[in-house]
Design a protein around this motif. Sequence first.
Motif, mmCIF file in Angstrom:
data_model
loop_
_atom_site.group_PDB
_atom_site.id
_atom_site.type_symbol
_atom_site.label_atom_id
_atom_site.label_comp_id
_atom_site.label_asym_id
_atom_site.label_seq_id
_atom_site.Cartn_x
_atom_site.Cartn_y
_atom_site.Cartn_z
ATOM 1 N N LEU A 97 0.732 -3.686 -12.449
ATOM 2 C CA LEU A 97 1.719 -2.613 -12.516
ATOM 3 C C LEU A 97 2.310 -2.332 -11.134
ATOM 4 O O LEU A 97 3.526 -2.173 -10.984
ATOM 5 N N LEU A 98 1.461 -2.304 -10.106
ATOM 6 C CA LEU A 98 1.956 -2.078 -8.751
ATOM 7 C C LEU A 98 2.896 -3.196 -8.312
ATOM 8 O O LEU A 98 3.932 -2.935 -7.693
ATOM 9 N N MET A 99 2.557 -4.429 -8.658
ATOM 10 C CA MET A 99 3.419 -5.546 -8.276
ATOM 11 C C MET A 99 4.795 -5.423 -8.932
ATOM 12 O O MET A 99 5.813 -5.752 -8.314
ATOM 13 N N LYS A 100 4.849 -4.928 -10.156
ATOM 14 C CA LYS A 100 6.147 -4.696 -10.820
ATOM 15 C C LYS A 100 6.915 -3.591 -10.107
ATOM 16 O O LYS A 100 8.136 -3.672 -9.964
ATOM 17 N N MET A 101 6.205 -2.569 -9.648
ATOM 18 C CA MET A 101 6.867 -1.496 -8.904
ATOM 19 C C MET A 101 7.449 -2.030 -7.596
ATOM 20 O O MET A 101 8.574 -1.669 -7.217
ATOM 21 N N TYR A 102 6.701 -2.883 -6.911
ATOM 22 C CA TYR A 102 7.208 -3.449 -5.655
ATOM 23 C C TYR A 102 8.392 -4.389 -5.902
ATOM 24 O O TYR A 102 9.327 -4.429 -5.102
ATOM 25 N N GLU A 103 8.364 -5.110 -7.007
ATOM 26 C CA GLU A 103 9.513 -5.965 -7.349
ATOM 27 C C GLU A 103 10.749 -5.096 -7.570
ATOM 28 O O GLU A 103 11.831 -5.406 -7.064
#
Length: 161
Positions: free
Chosen positions: A13-19
């Motif tokens: 989920l965090l990686m999607k936020m950073y994307e």
Amino acid sequence: MIIRKTRPDELDLLMKMYEHARLFMAGHGNPAQWGQSYPKQTLIADDINSGCSYVCEEHGQIIATFYYKEGPDDTYRRIYSGDWLNQRPYGVVHRITSDGTVKGAASFCLNWAFEQCGNLKIDTHKDNRIMQHLLDKNGFTYCGIIYTDDGSERMAYQKAE
């Protein structure tokens, strides 16, 4: 809103936020700060494992994330074209982003971090006008220039009691 430590199962989920954040920054005149791949998944996993990754929740949903740690940060040892407000122990915030769904989430995160230590340092890219405005709005003072591990120049800010 509440702040809590990130759990390992929240990495995707965090990686999607950073994307989403990289696309947002690129669309708002700041394509270079995080480029197309920063932060790497291994870095965020390390942040989580070290206990320095935090999330902000609203109604049980993660709406923002950031790195917070108290203690010296190597990138802040030297400052150019200015000075820090003081030399007292401090906390740092890195890699702050929100999903954009709740107004004021990033300010809430910064205020939480400041309440933990009363002396907070942060930096941003010269093209990140949105972050510069956020820092100004939240009582941070521009202090000078620092350089990241890869030699990139950043604008350094501090807020102190």
